[in-house]
Design an enzyme around this catalytic site. Structure first.
Site, PDB file in Angstrom:
ATOM      1  N   ASP A 161      45.432  36.022  25.977  1.00  0.00           N
ATOM      2  CA  ASP A 161      45.544  35.860  24.600  1.00  0.00           C
ATOM      3  C   ASP A 161      45.324  37.142  24.071  1.00  0.00           C
ATOM      4  OD1 ASP A 161      42.941  36.563  25.056  1.00  0.00           O
ATOM      5  OD2 ASP A 161      42.025  34.898  24.176  1.00  0.00           O
ATOM      6  N   ASP A 172      45.658  32.834  31.580  1.00  0.00           N
ATOM      7  CA  ASP A 172      44.215  32.282  31.084  1.00  0.00           C
ATOM      8  C   ASP A 172      44.216  30.964  30.564  1.00  0.00           C
ATOM      9  OD1 ASP A 172      41.615  33.432  30.032  1.00  0.00           O
ATOM     10  OD2 ASP A 172      42.589  33.059  27.872  1.00  0.00           O
ATOM     11  N   ASP A 184      41.701  39.602  28.093  1.00  0.00           N
ATOM     12  CA  ASP A 184      42.632  39.743  29.359  1.00  0.00           C
ATOM     13  C   ASP A 184      43.442  40.723  29.231  1.00  0.00           C
ATOM     14  OD1 ASP A 184      42.088  37.090  29.860  1.00  0.00           O
ATOM     15  OD2 ASP A 184      43.205  36.247  28.276  1.00  0.00           O
TER      16      ASP A 184
END
Length: 725
Positions: free
Chosen positions: A619, A406, A623
């Site tokens: 994080d 990410d 996600d």
């Protein structure tokens, strides 16, 4: 008719009595019993670590019913307060085991020396008796406990071999077997205890009391009696007792024991602190945000205990094979007696050879080879602020050949800042930059998105009067809208205005999108702001944001490639230009931009199809689905993120990107250690069995080879405690 989704499954960990035997055949029997309980979906039991983790349907059964089922098998349950922290044996039990080993050695030596010197036979047999009693005590106890579960294990093999040696007039060989068996068993317990002391260090990090401010006075209160909203005081040198937010004071806090950060972190009003960390300087007043049982340190203790009971695939396979293997050894031993006797061989020599074969073929080293390594790896990670949520994830880390990241909050700092507030020429001339920012902040105050937080912070910094917003709506990955004053404010990216408002005639949209493209070319994340009222929809302006790359990101990518990672991808909901700029800066192979959460999951599935073993690093908030889909989900900054602790397979308690290569490197080193351990264990068995069948070797040599290989794999596994790559 609406379909009601089934309630989610629950998981509980029951702390059971610890047993000192080598094998886990009794644990497998308990697992089979618990799987027969209605509502139970999955079970993992280990007498070696003293825990049973059960996944069950709460609509069908309960934790108390599961505990009753455990008691039905005559297995004692320990309270949390009784949990020891040194492994299979507490320190006192380990000292007692060592004393038994010493008495076994004394008895064996007395019997041997007395025989050499032609001393009194009574003294010799007394010495051997002492050796058999103290050397066989724990093995006999473990064998009986396993037989109660209608199973057989390695302990029974060793006891039978020792008694067999005694029955044919070879008491020294039997005593030597029991001595080395009990010695290696004690060393095994010590090794596993070393790897489990991560729990002890975590428990010691948690103070028992807090200095709470009540009615203007500072009083000492047990942490279990402190409620959310209470304020406590922490002075320099004190450990922070509970999670909370600083309300007054400034200082630096050492979070190394929890997050692995080597440098103390400055704290001031509004900053979050975690229980178990150390206040190095300055007096802090902290408002409690979580009760003791919900704090980060308490969740970590639970998760470390669970992780050490969750077995790696290799260990699960070996445990399943233990029972049939032991039965096979018994069958081989019986055949080694029956066939030669049927062919006319002498009983004593045949029986001696069979006992030697039984010892040589016993899989003690095989059984201990995996937990000695995997538990050491989990403990080593814990010291570095890396939490593996089970042994299977240690092995999974060794197989990763593609990694997806990410962007925001992972590769970048996540402290997005507003850089530009620009008013459109299509807007009313009376609209100022501050006026535009106030309108946007009114809408974004309802959102948790990182751009929204940056907008609200900027409005607060400018002390703007932010109006109220009504009827807030969010379109995932595209934008938001809400009613503010006399119109509806729309805030979004290009996709939002092209799809959500695609049929509307929007005044000033083309110049607005051109300006958006110009800002994105500078590497900034940008959004268009428009107002919808009775006169139609018109662009008011646009906002631009920027984020900071985390230190060491490029070095981390280089390290991953040196570990053999073939493909590195960035997944982000941000626009492609901004994402590509970050990717070029750190050296990422591929960028997948402007993704919705469900599209991230689909991308991970495609990567798994292409590369088979894929790690996802995020994080832990938005996600979570992608983390769960990947072969290995790695969450950043787990100390403050509940979702990270729940959704990922590996949690990095700090925000150090350098821990990601560490995770994969530790997994690869563990896999190499497992291969070496299994080669030693099976190699020793094959060598000794082959030699016995072809030429024959004395029982003492088989004992030394058998127990020596067991000690060797235990010590080799312990080497992972020092892994620092």
């Amino acid at each position: 008719m609406a379909v009601t989704e089934p309630p989610p499954l629950s998981t509980c960990t029951v702390r059971i009595e610890r047993r000192g035997g080598r094998g886990e055949a009794g644990a497998r029997a308990l697992e089979r019993h618990l799987r027969g309980v209605s509502g139970v979906r999955d079970v993992a039991v280990s007498f070696r670590t003293g825990s049973a983790t059960i996944t069950y349907d709460g609509a069908v059964t309960s934790e108390e019913a599961i505990r009753d089922a455990v008691r039905d098998r005559n297995v004692s349950i320990r309270d949390r307060s009784e949990t020891d922290t040194d492994g299979v044996s507490t320190r006192s039990e380990l000292r007692r085991e060592a004393m038994f080993v010493g008495l076994t050695l004394l008895g064996m030596t007395t019997g041997l020396v007395t025989g050499w010197l032609d001393g009194p036979s009574l003294l010799a047999w007394t010495g051997y008796g002492v050796a058999y009693v103290f050397g066989g005590w724990y093995g006999l106890k473990g064998a009986i406990e396993t037989l109660r579960h209608r199973a057989v294990d390695i302990d029974l093999l060793m006891i039978v071999a020792a008694v067999g040696a005694l029955s044919i007039g070879a008491p020294f060989e039997g005593a030597m077997l029991l001595f080395l068996f009990s010695l290696s068993n004690t060393l095994q317990h010590y090794a596993i205890g070393r790897s489990r002391r991560a729990i002890k260090s975590l428990i010691e990090m948690r103070p028992d009391e807090a200095q709470v401010l009540r009615n203007g006075e500072e009083i000492t209160v047990p942490i279990d009696d402190v409620d959310v909203g209470d304020v406590f005081v922490v002075r320099p040198g004190d450990r922070v007792p509970l999670d909370g937010i600083v309300t007054s004071g400034e200082g630096t806090v050492d979070q190394a024991s929890l997050t692995g950060e080597s440098v103390p972190v400055p704290k001031e009003s509004g900053d979050e602190v975690f229980g178990g960390t150390i206040n190095e300087s300055g007096s802090l007043e902290i408002e409690v945000t979580r009760q003791a049982h919900e704090s980060a340190i308490s969740r970590l203790i639970d998760m470390v205990e669970n992780a050490q009971s969750e077995k790696a695939p290799t260990q699960r396979l070996i445990d399943r094979l233990e029972q049939p293997y032991v039965l096979g050894v018994f069958g081989l031993t019986i055949a080694a007696i029956a066939i030669p006797l049927a062919l006319g061989s002498a009983f004593t020599g045949t029986f001696y050879r069979a006992m030697t074969l039984m010892v040589a073929a016993s899989p003690c080293a095989v059984i201990i080879s995996t937990p000695a390594a995997v538990l050491s790896a989990i403990a080593s990670g814990g010291r570095q602020g890396v939490l593996f949520k089970g042994g299977e994830h240690v092995e999974a880390a060794a197989t990763i050949d593609a990694v997806a990241f990410d962007k925001t909050g992972t590769l970048t700092q996540g402290d997005t800042q507003l850089t530009d507030v620009l008013v459109s020429e299509a807007a009313d001339e009376s609209l100022t930059d501050d006026g535009l920012l106030a309108l946007v902040a009114a809408v974004q105050a309802r959102s948790e998105h990182h751009l929204a937080r940056a907008t609200v912070t900027a409005a607060e910094d400018r002390s703007l009067n932010v109006p109220d917003a009504r009827r807030f709506q969010s379109v995932a990955g595209k934008g938001v809208r809400a009613d503010v004053e006399d119109g509806t404010i729309h805030i979004g990216n290009r996709s939002y205005f092209e799809t959500v408002l695609g049929d509307a005639a929007i005044e000033g949209l083309e110049p607005g999108l051109d300006q958006l493209q110009s800002l994105e070319a500078e590497g900034k994340t940008s959004v268009v702001v428009a107002r919808e009222d009775g006169d139609g929809v018109s662009v008011l302006g646009w906002l631009a944001f920027t984020d900071t790359l985390r230190p060491g990101a490029a070095e981390m990518i280089t390290d991953l490639r040196s570990l053999g990672v073939e493909h590195i991808v960035m997944l982000t909901g941000d626009n492609e230009r901004v994402a590509q700029r970050i990717a070029d800066e750190v050296g990422i192979d591929e960028v997948q931009a402007e993704l919705l959460p469900e599209e991230k999951v689909a991308t991970i599935e495609d990567l798994v199809d292409e590369h088979e073993n894929v790690a996802m690093v995020g994080d832990g908030v938005n996600d979570a689905p992608a983390l769960a889909t990947a072969t290995l989900g790695i969450a950043m900054g787990g100390a403050g993120t509940d979702v990270a602790l729940d959704s990922a397979d590996v949690v990095l308690m700090g925000d150090d990107l350098g821990k990601i290569p560490y995770v994969l490197g530790l997994g690869r080193r563990t896999r190499r250690t497992l291969k070496v351990n299994l080669a030693i264990a099976f190699g020793a068995i094959a060598l000794m069995v082959g030699t016995i069948l072809l030429r024959g070797i004395p029982l003492p040599l088989a004992v030394i080879g058998h127990e020596g290989s067991t000690v060797l794999v235990s010590l080799n596994g312990l080497r992972l405690l020092g892994f620092r790559e």
